[in-house]
Design a protein around this motif. Sequence first.
Motif, PDB file in Angstrom:
ATOM      1  N   LYS A   1     -12.517   3.589   4.631  1.00 27.75           N
ATOM      2  CA  LYS A   1     -12.534   2.133   4.484  1.00 27.75           C
ATOM      3  C   LYS A   1     -13.964   1.653   4.240  1.00 27.75           C
ATOM      4  O   LYS A   1     -14.212   0.822   3.360  1.00 27.75           O
ATOM      5  CB  LYS A   1     -11.989   1.447   5.730  1.00 27.75           C
ATOM      6  CG  LYS A   1     -10.514   1.608   5.958  1.00 27.75           C
ATOM      7  CD  LYS A   1     -10.123   0.968   7.281  1.00 27.75           C
ATOM      8  CE  LYS A   1      -8.698   1.265   7.652  1.00 27.75           C
ATOM      9  NZ  LYS A   1      -8.371   0.739   8.996  1.00 27.75           N
TER      10      LYS A   1
ATOM     11  N   GLY B   1      -6.000  -2.344  -2.234  1.00 27.72           N
ATOM     12  CA  GLY B   1      -6.768  -2.280  -1.006  1.00 27.72           C
ATOM     13  C   GLY B   1      -7.691  -3.470  -0.843  1.00 27.72           C
ATOM     14  O   GLY B   1      -8.059  -3.822   0.271  1.00 27.72           O
TER      15      GLY B   1
ATOM     16  N   MET C   1       0.820  -1.211   0.000  1.00 28.34           N
ATOM     17  CA  MET C   1       0.000   0.000   0.000  1.00 28.34           C
ATOM     18  C   MET C   1       0.853   1.261   0.000  1.00 28.34           C
ATOM     19  O   MET C   1       0.369   2.338   0.284  1.00 28.34           O
ATOM     20  CB  MET C   1      -0.981   0.006   1.182  1.00 28.34           C
ATOM     21  CG  MET C   1      -1.959  -1.143   1.192  1.00 28.34           C
ATOM     22  SD  MET C   1      -3.053  -1.170  -0.223  1.00 28.34           S
ATOM     23  CE  MET C   1      -3.951   0.336   0.017  1.00 28.34           C
TER      24      MET C   1
ATOM     25  N   TRP D   1      -7.104  -4.103   4.993  1.00 26.24           N
ATOM     26  CA  TRP D   1      -7.044  -3.247   6.177  1.00 26.24           C
ATOM     27  C   TRP D   1      -7.743  -3.924   7.341  1.00 26.24           C
ATOM     28  O   TRP D   1      -8.619  -4.757   7.141  1.00 26.24           O
ATOM     29  CB  TRP D   1      -7.750  -1.915   5.920  1.00 26.24           C
ATOM     30  CG  TRP D   1      -7.354  -1.253   4.658  1.00 26.24           C
ATOM     31  CD1 TRP D   1      -6.093  -0.876   4.294  1.00 26.24           C
ATOM     32  CD2 TRP D   1      -8.214  -0.867   3.587  1.00 26.24           C
ATOM     33  NE1 TRP D   1      -6.119  -0.278   3.061  1.00 26.24           N
ATOM     34  CE2 TRP D   1      -7.414  -0.259   2.595  1.00 26.24           C
ATOM     35  CE3 TRP D   1      -9.581  -0.972   3.357  1.00 26.24           C
ATOM     36  CZ2 TRP D   1      -7.920   0.250   1.416  1.00 26.24           C
ATOM     37  CZ3 TRP D   1     -10.095  -0.470   2.180  1.00 26.24           C
ATOM     38  CH2 TRP D   1      -9.264   0.127   1.226  1.00 26.24           C
TER      39      TRP D   1
END
Length: 170
Positions: free
Chosen positions: A20, A134, A10, A151
């Motif tokens: 997010k 992501g 990332m 994440w």
Amino acid sequence: MTVSGDDGAMNGYSVPDPEKCRLARAWCAARYEARVGAGAFPLRIGEPAPALERQIPAECYLWITAWNPPLAARSAERNRQADQRLVAWLREAGRAYVPASASDDEGRWHEPGWLVLDLARDQADALARAFSQGGILYWRHAQPVRLRLMWPAPPGVSRLSGLAGVEWVG
């Protein structure tokens, strides 16, 4: 896994918790497909993909791209170069793959990608991180397509509706 260029974990980019959730919802609403022969097979997060799986049987499936929007941050040329590195990695690793693509829920923003067969989940996650993604789509044969976000889940995410097909990898 070594990848050259500007890819990698990332690139130190941190995503704020509200972003997010917004991105997760956008990715859940996006349109994904894989192309096998003359056919295009849609993929929907949270739903199985039996028609595609009949065409290209495998134990597990990975949908991945090397493109990173917005183009203001990474040019189309840099995205093409990242895609070439991804394809080179897939070839070197001896992986079977077919062309794939994604667009937003209205069919606008288009990202080319690849559907990769039989790559273990931890390898898929590592590949996503190596190409600064992501999120990826990943699922096992006869199971629903899952969105794997790279994440940790934001606080309270379990209360958010519409994200049942999302796995927060962290």
